[in-house]
Design an enzyme around this catalytic site. Structure first.
Site, mmCIF file in Angstrom:
data_model
loop_
_atom_site.group_PDB
_atom_site.id
_atom_site.type_symbol
_atom_site.label_atom_id
_atom_site.label_comp_id
_atom_site.label_asym_id
_atom_site.label_seq_id
_atom_site.Cartn_x
_atom_site.Cartn_y
_atom_site.Cartn_z
ATOM 1 N N HIS A 18 11.011 29.147 -7.985
ATOM 2 C CA HIS A 18 11.273 30.583 -8.032
ATOM 3 C C HIS A 18 11.706 31.001 -9.439
ATOM 4 O O HIS A 18 11.233 32.004 -9.978
ATOM 5 C CB HIS A 18 12.392 30.980 -7.058
ATOM 6 C CG HIS A 18 12.065 30.819 -5.627
ATOM 7 N ND1 HIS A 18 12.898 30.144 -4.757
ATOM 8 C CD2 HIS A 18 11.024 31.257 -4.876
ATOM 9 C CE1 HIS A 18 12.389 30.167 -3.551
ATOM 10 N NE2 HIS A 18 11.237 30.837 -3.593
ATOM 11 N N LYS A 42 13.913 34.975 10.115
ATOM 12 C CA LYS A 42 13.724 33.615 9.615
ATOM 13 C C LYS A 42 14.964 32.749 9.805
ATOM 14 O O LYS A 42 14.937 31.563 9.508
ATOM 15 C CB LYS A 42 13.358 33.633 8.125
ATOM 16 C CG LYS A 42 11.944 34.070 7.846
ATOM 17 C CD LYS A 42 11.624 33.862 6.379
ATOM 18 C CE LYS A 42 10.177 34.125 6.074
ATOM 19 N NZ LYS A 42 9.865 33.855 4.663
ATOM 20 N N ARG A 91 1.726 28.208 -4.119
ATOM 21 C CA ARG A 91 1.857 26.776 -4.397
ATOM 22 C C ARG A 91 0.601 26.007 -4.030
ATOM 23 O O ARG A 91 0.240 25.050 -4.671
ATOM 24 C CB ARG A 91 3.040 26.194 -3.613
ATOM 25 C CG ARG A 91 4.388 26.601 -4.117
ATOM 26 C CD ARG A 91 5.469 25.903 -3.310
ATOM 27 N NE ARG A 91 5.233 25.998 -1.878
ATOM 28 C CZ ARG A 91 5.827 26.873 -1.071
ATOM 29 N NH1 ARG A 91 6.692 27.715 -1.539
ATOM 30 N NH2 ARG A 91 5.552 26.893 0.212
ATOM 31 N N SER A 129 11.704 26.418 -0.544
ATOM 32 C CA SER A 129 13.053 26.589 -0.006
ATOM 33 C C SER A 129 13.232 25.788 1.279
ATOM 34 O O SER A 129 14.302 25.242 1.525
ATOM 35 C CB SER A 129 13.349 28.066 0.256
ATOM 36 O OG SER A 129 13.440 28.771 -0.952
#
Length: 165
Positions: A18, A42, A91, A129
């Site tokens: 990030h 989430k 990614r 994450s």
């Protein structure tokens, strides 16, 4: 023409990947709002306030990166801020389909909104994450995946979370 961009995410927690995207974004735009989504769906490990604090610590040396929390639609948040550009990271190929769908959805809600996709540097391509959260949950070493001051802060927060449970 350099302007304002928004880099949204849950950032639970912020990673070196990030931070790489933030640093590269501020080279292109005059100002970047790093928009921390509340994302209660989430079930984040850290609260919105903690994630904002973690990001503030990790970007303290980046003067044109501004950290803000938000809980509304990204398209509406962008309108409120007067931003026309959204920054997203990709990614892997698996990220592309989801990000493309989100980009189109945002554009359907705000016709002035464009999305720019950044690929992480090779050294950060595997970091997510969720990987960091898994390592934290299993008391593993994660400090090489996040900025050091953030690792220290997370370590303190996680110890407090465990004591409060």
């Amino acid at each position: 023409m350099r302007k304002l961009a928004i880099y949204p995410g849950t950032f639970d927690p912020v990673t070196n990947g990030h931070l790489d995207i933030i640093k590269r974004s501020v080279e292109i735009f005059d100002n970047v709002i790093v928009a921390v989504a509340s994302s209660s769906a989430k079930n984040p490990l850290f609260t919105l306030e903690e994630r904002i604090e973690i990001l503030k610590r990790s970007t303290q040396d980046i003067p044109n990166a501004h950290i803000e929390g938000f809980s509304n639609l990204l398209a509406d948040f962008a309108k409120q801020k007067g931003a026309r550009m959204v920054i997203r990271g990709l990614r892997a190929v698996s990220d592309f389909e989801y990000e493309l769908q989100m980009g189109y959805a945002n554009a359907s809600l705000n016709a002035n909104l464009e999305t720019i996709y950044f690929m992480p540097t090779l050294q950060n391509a595997f970091i997510s994450s969720s990987v960091v959260r898994t390592i934290i949950a299993h008391n593993g070493v994660f400090s090489h995946l996040v900025p050091q001051n953030v690792a220290d802060f997370i370590q303190t927060l996680y110890i407090q979370h465990k004591r409060n449970k």
